[in-house]
Enzyme design. Structure first.
Site, PDB file in Angstrom:
ATOM      1  N   ARG A  11      21.108  30.930  47.902  1.00 51.35           N
ATOM      2  CA  ARG A  11      21.214  31.299  49.310  1.00 51.35           C
ATOM      3  C   ARG A  11      21.536  32.763  49.496  1.00 51.35           C
ATOM      4  O   ARG A  11      21.619  33.236  50.623  1.00 51.35           O
ATOM      5  CB  ARG A  11      22.350  30.497  49.909  1.00 51.35           C
ATOM      6  CG  ARG A  11      21.945  29.694  51.112  1.00 51.35           C
ATOM      7  CD  ARG A  11      23.036  28.691  51.298  1.00 51.35           C
ATOM      8  NE  ARG A  11      23.070  28.187  52.604  1.00 51.35           N
ATOM      9  CZ  ARG A  11      22.788  26.923  52.887  1.00 51.35           C
ATOM     10  NH1 ARG A  11      22.417  26.089  51.941  1.00 51.35           N
ATOM     11  NH2 ARG A  11      22.894  26.515  54.106  1.00 51.35           N
TER      12      ARG A  11
ATOM     13  N   ARG B 289      20.035  15.596  64.858  1.00 52.27           N
ATOM     14  CA  ARG B 289      20.050  14.991  63.520  1.00 52.27           C
ATOM     15  C   ARG B 289      21.220  14.003  63.384  1.00 52.27           C
ATOM     16  O   ARG B 289      22.304  14.237  63.886  1.00 52.27           O
ATOM     17  CB  ARG B 289      20.220  16.065  62.442  1.00 52.27           C
ATOM     18  CG  ARG B 289      20.445  15.437  61.051  1.00 52.27           C
ATOM     19  CD  ARG B 289      20.395  16.421  59.922  1.00 52.27           C
ATOM     20  NE  ARG B 289      21.350  17.496  60.071  1.00 52.27           N
ATOM     21  CZ  ARG B 289      21.366  18.576  59.308  1.00 52.27           C
ATOM     22  NH1 ARG B 289      20.476  18.722  58.350  1.00 52.27           N
ATOM     23  NH2 ARG B 289      22.262  19.523  59.516  1.00 52.27           N
TER      24      ARG B 289
ATOM     25  N   ARG C  23      25.268  29.520  61.646  1.00 51.68           N
ATOM     26  CA  ARG C  23      24.511  29.262  60.404  1.00 51.68           C
ATOM     27  C   ARG C  23      23.168  29.990  60.424  1.00 51.68           C
ATOM     28  O   ARG C  23      22.718  30.502  59.401  1.00 51.68           O
ATOM     29  CB  ARG C  23      24.292  27.744  60.237  1.00 51.68           C
ATOM     30  CG  ARG C  23      25.565  27.023  59.811  1.00 51.68           C
ATOM     31  CD  ARG C  23      25.543  25.544  60.156  1.00 51.68           C
ATOM     32  NE  ARG C  23      24.485  24.812  59.508  1.00 51.68           N
ATOM     33  CZ  ARG C  23      23.985  23.666  59.972  1.00 51.68           C
ATOM     34  NH1 ARG C  23      24.455  23.133  61.087  1.00 51.68           N
ATOM     35  NH2 ARG C  23      23.037  23.063  59.307  1.00 51.68           N
TER      36      ARG C  23
ATOM     37  N   ARG D 108      26.884  15.597  61.553  1.00 50.09           N
ATOM     38  CA  ARG D 108      27.570  16.543  60.673  1.00 50.09           C
ATOM     39  C   ARG D 108      28.481  17.458  61.482  1.00 50.09           C
ATOM     40  O   ARG D 108      28.138  17.880  62.582  1.00 50.09           O
ATOM     41  CB  ARG D 108      26.540  17.366  59.893  1.00 50.09           C
ATOM     42  CG  ARG D 108      26.362  16.853  58.477  1.00 50.09           C
ATOM     43  CD  ARG D 108      25.228  17.486  57.746  1.00 50.09           C
ATOM     44  NE  ARG D 108      25.239  18.944  57.730  1.00 50.09           N
ATOM     45  CZ  ARG D 108      24.346  19.669  57.074  1.00 50.09           C
ATOM     46  NH1 ARG D 108      23.385  19.083  56.399  1.00 50.09           N
ATOM     47  NH2 ARG D 108      24.407  20.983  57.088  1.00 50.09           N
TER      48      ARG D 108
ATOM     49  N   LYS E 250      14.630  20.965  54.534  1.00 51.51           N
ATOM     50  CA  LYS E 250      14.815  21.017  53.076  1.00 51.51           C
ATOM     51  C   LYS E 250      15.243  19.651  52.531  1.00 51.51           C
ATOM     52  O   LYS E 250      14.693  19.156  51.550  1.00 51.51           O
ATOM     53  CB  LYS E 250      15.856  22.090  52.706  1.00 51.51           C
ATOM     54  CG  LYS E 250      15.499  23.502  53.161  1.00 51.51           C
ATOM     55  CD  LYS E 250      16.519  24.519  52.724  1.00 51.51           C
ATOM     56  CE  LYS E 250      17.895  24.323  53.305  1.00 51.51           C
ATOM     57  NZ  LYS E 250      17.981  24.552  54.781  1.00 51.51           N
TER      58      LYS E 250
HETATM   59  P1  AP5 Z   1      16.907  18.371  57.279  1.00 49.41           P
HETATM   60  O1  AP5 Z   1      15.911  17.873  56.287  1.00 49.41           O
HETATM   61  O2  AP5 Z   1      18.258  17.762  57.287  1.00 49.41           O
HETATM   62  O3  AP5 Z   1      16.989  19.982  57.218  1.00 49.41           O
HETATM   63  P2  AP5 Z   1      17.738  20.958  56.188  1.00 49.41           P
HETATM   64  O4  AP5 Z   1      16.842  22.134  55.993  1.00 49.41           O
HETATM   65  O5  AP5 Z   1      18.176  20.193  54.996  1.00 49.41           O
HETATM   66  O6  AP5 Z   1      18.946  21.380  57.096  1.00 49.41           O
HETATM   67  P3  AP5 Z   1      20.509  21.596  56.728  1.00 49.41           P
HETATM   68  O7  AP5 Z   1      21.241  21.664  58.027  1.00 49.41           O
HETATM   69  O8  AP5 Z   1      20.960  20.576  55.733  1.00 49.41           O
HETATM   70  O9  AP5 Z   1      20.459  22.984  56.060  1.00 49.41           O
HETATM   71  P4  AP5 Z   1      21.638  23.929  55.788  1.00 49.41           P
HETATM   72  O10 AP5 Z   1      21.020  24.873  54.859  1.00 49.41           O
HETATM   73  O11 AP5 Z   1      22.255  24.514  56.997  1.00 49.41           O
HETATM   74  O12 AP5 Z   1      22.789  22.948  55.240  1.00 49.41           O
HETATM   75  P5  AP5 Z   1      23.388  22.660  53.797  1.00 49.41           P
HETATM   76  O13 AP5 Z   1      23.831  21.271  53.763  1.00 49.41           O
HETATM   77  O14 AP5 Z   1      22.451  23.154  52.750  1.00 49.41           O
HETATM   78  O15 AP5 Z   1      16.225  18.196  58.729  1.00 49.41           O
HETATM   79  C1  AP5 Z   1      16.914  18.582  59.900  1.00 49.41           C
HETATM   80  C2  AP5 Z   1      16.494  17.653  61.060  1.00 49.41           C
HETATM   81  O16 AP5 Z   1      15.100  17.852  61.311  1.00 49.41           O
HETATM   82  C3  AP5 Z   1      16.637  16.145  60.751  1.00 49.41           C
HETATM   83  O17 AP5 Z   1      17.009  15.471  61.929  1.00 49.41           O
HETATM   84  C4  AP5 Z   1      15.223  15.720  60.298  1.00 49.41           C
HETATM   85  O18 AP5 Z   1      14.979  14.347  60.588  1.00 49.41           O
HETATM   86  C5  AP5 Z   1      14.353  16.651  61.144  1.00 49.41           C
HETATM   87  N1  AP5 Z   1      13.099  17.014  60.477  1.00 49.41           N
HETATM   88  C6  AP5 Z   1      12.905  17.325  59.166  1.00 49.41           C
HETATM   89  N2  AP5 Z   1      11.635  17.623  58.925  1.00 49.41           N
HETATM   90  C7  AP5 Z   1      10.986  17.525  60.118  1.00 49.41           C
HETATM   91  C8  AP5 Z   1       9.631  17.736  60.522  1.00 49.41           C
HETATM   92  N3  AP5 Z   1       8.698  18.104  59.631  1.00 49.41           N
HETATM   93  N4  AP5 Z   1       9.312  17.555  61.827  1.00 49.41           N
HETATM   94  C9  AP5 Z   1      10.265  17.177  62.736  1.00 49.41           C
HETATM   95  N5  AP5 Z   1      11.571  16.964  62.411  1.00 49.41           N
HETATM   96  C10 AP5 Z   1      11.919  17.136  61.110  1.00 49.41           C
HETATM   97  O19 AP5 Z   1      24.651  23.616  53.784  1.00 49.41           O
HETATM   98  C11 AP5 Z   1      25.749  23.363  54.623  1.00 49.41           C
HETATM   99  C12 AP5 Z   1      26.858  24.388  54.356  1.00 49.41           C
HETATM  100  O20 AP5 Z   1      27.309  24.287  52.989  1.00 49.41           O
HETATM  101  C13 AP5 Z   1      26.474  25.859  54.534  1.00 49.41           C
HETATM  102  O21 AP5 Z   1      26.581  26.271  55.878  1.00 49.41           O
HETATM  103  C14 AP5 Z   1      27.521  26.540  53.636  1.00 49.41           C
HETATM  104  O22 AP5 Z   1      28.771  26.559  54.267  1.00 49.41           O
HETATM  105  C15 AP5 Z   1      27.621  25.576  52.454  1.00 49.41           C
HETATM  106  N6  AP5 Z   1      26.627  25.866  51.386  1.00 49.41           N
HETATM  107  C16 AP5 Z   1      25.644  25.016  50.966  1.00 49.41           C
HETATM  108  N7  AP5 Z   1      24.927  25.588  49.975  1.00 49.41           N
HETATM  109  C17 AP5 Z   1      25.472  26.821  49.774  1.00 49.41           C
HETATM  110  C18 AP5 Z   1      25.136  27.891  48.900  1.00 49.41           C
HETATM  111  N8  AP5 Z   1      24.129  27.818  48.016  1.00 49.41           N
HETATM  112  N9  AP5 Z   1      25.885  29.019  48.978  1.00 49.41           N
HETATM  113  C19 AP5 Z   1      26.931  29.105  49.840  1.00 49.41           C
HETATM  114  N10 AP5 Z   1      27.287  28.142  50.703  1.00 49.41           N
HETATM  115  C20 AP5 Z   1      26.556  26.985  50.676  1.00 49.41           C
HETATM  116 MG    MG Z   2      20.061  19.717  54.162  1.00 44.52          MG
END
Ligand code: AP5
Ligand code: MG
Length: 215
Positions: free
Chosen positions: A86, A125, A169, A158, A13
């Site tokens: 989410r 990552r 997660r 992270r 994402k």
């Molecule tokens: P990356 O692009 O970083 O993936 P991502 O989907 O953004 O993964 P996240 O871990 O950020 O998602 P998340 O939903 O768990 O975390 P968030 O910060 O939103 O890519 C991942 C890896 O893959 C990288 O190394 C990249 O280089 C690689 N990659 C990407 N594309 C690729 C491809 N096509 N091929 C190969 N490799 C690839 O949330 C964190 C925390 O915040 C949650 O757990 C929760 O506690 C809180 N939170 C956030 N939003 C909310 C909400 N709306 N409601 C409640 N709690 C929330």
């Molecule tokens: Mg992310």
């Protein structure tokens, strides 16, 4: 145009949001980034959400919606949501908010990646501590070990990218976020894209979906 990126933790994402927000001049909103910045700055919200992030649990819907509404109050650009909504309650909250502004979500793009792949991706990552550029030690490493290609700042692992929290997660995603697929399919704006391909190919497929479906 208002766009939502949906998918497993690690589905790409953030990576896609960075490419697409530039390409379509959209305002990129990552609730995860907002919370991590608040934690680093030790604000009131940061203190409130810290335990949820480190445990891999969702921040309560009410607080998430308040944060989103505050961020969007004066924003006039098209929006690209990354990691929000989410839960179905968050999605309904966003729909109500958009209705009050005469807006809607034009497309929900689901990044379809299998579970084992995302576990592997998250373990390798690294993220820039300053500009938040996303790397992968296996598939997209920085030119200089441990340093960001764009701004030279240190790369970080992270706190929630450790095996136990990654599993939590993914479990939370299945329980609380996966139902959003049915919710948006019901609204007719849900578009799956194969997220296991090279990031630039994924971005090109998303751009084609938008071109063909969003007026
Ligand atoms: P990356 O692009 O970083 O993936 P991502 O989907 O953004 O993964 P996240 O871990 O950020 O998602 P998340 O939903 O768990 O975390 P968030 O910060 O939103 O890519 C991942 C890896 O893959 C990288 O190394 C990249 O280089 C690689 N990659 C990407 N594309 C690729 C491809 N096509 N091929 C190969 N490799 C690839 O949330 C964190 C925390 O915040 C949650 O757990 C929760 O506690 C809180 N939170 C956030 N939003 C909310 C909400 N709306 N409601 C409640 N709690 C929330
Ligand atoms: Mg992310």
């Amino acid at each position: 145009m208002n766009l939502v990126l949906l998918g497993y933790p690690g589905s790409g994402k953030g990576t896609q949001a960075k490419i697409l927000s530039g390409k379509f001049s959209l305002f990129h909103i990552s609730t995860g980034d907002i919370f991590r910045e608040a934690i680093a700055a030790k604000t009131q919200i940061g203190v409130e959400v810290s335990g949820y992030l480190s445990a891999g649990r969702l921040v309560p819907d009410k607080l998430v919606l308040e944060v989103i509404k505050t961020r969007l109050a004066k924003e006039t650009r098209g929006l690209l949501f990354d990691g929000f909504p989410r839960t179905v309650d968050q999605a309904q909250g966003l729909d109500d908010y958009f209705a009050s502004r005469g807006q809607c979500i034009d497309a929900v793009v689901f990044l379809d990646v299998d579970e084992e792949s995302v576990v592997g991706r998250l373990g390798s990552r690294r993220t820039c501590s300053k500009c938040l550029k996303i790397y992968n030690l296996l598939t997209s490493p920085p030119a200089k070990e441990g340093l960001c290609d764009s701004c030279g700042a240190k790369l970080m692992l992270r706190e929630d990218d450790n095996p136990d929290v990654i599993r939590r997660r993914i479990g939370v995603y299945k329980d609380q976020t996966e139902p959003l697929a049915a919710y948006y399919k019901g609204l007719g704006n849900f578009y799956p894209v194969k997220g296991g391909q090279d990031p630039e190919i994924v971005a090109a497929e998303i751009a084609a979906v938008l071109k063909n479906n969003v007026k």
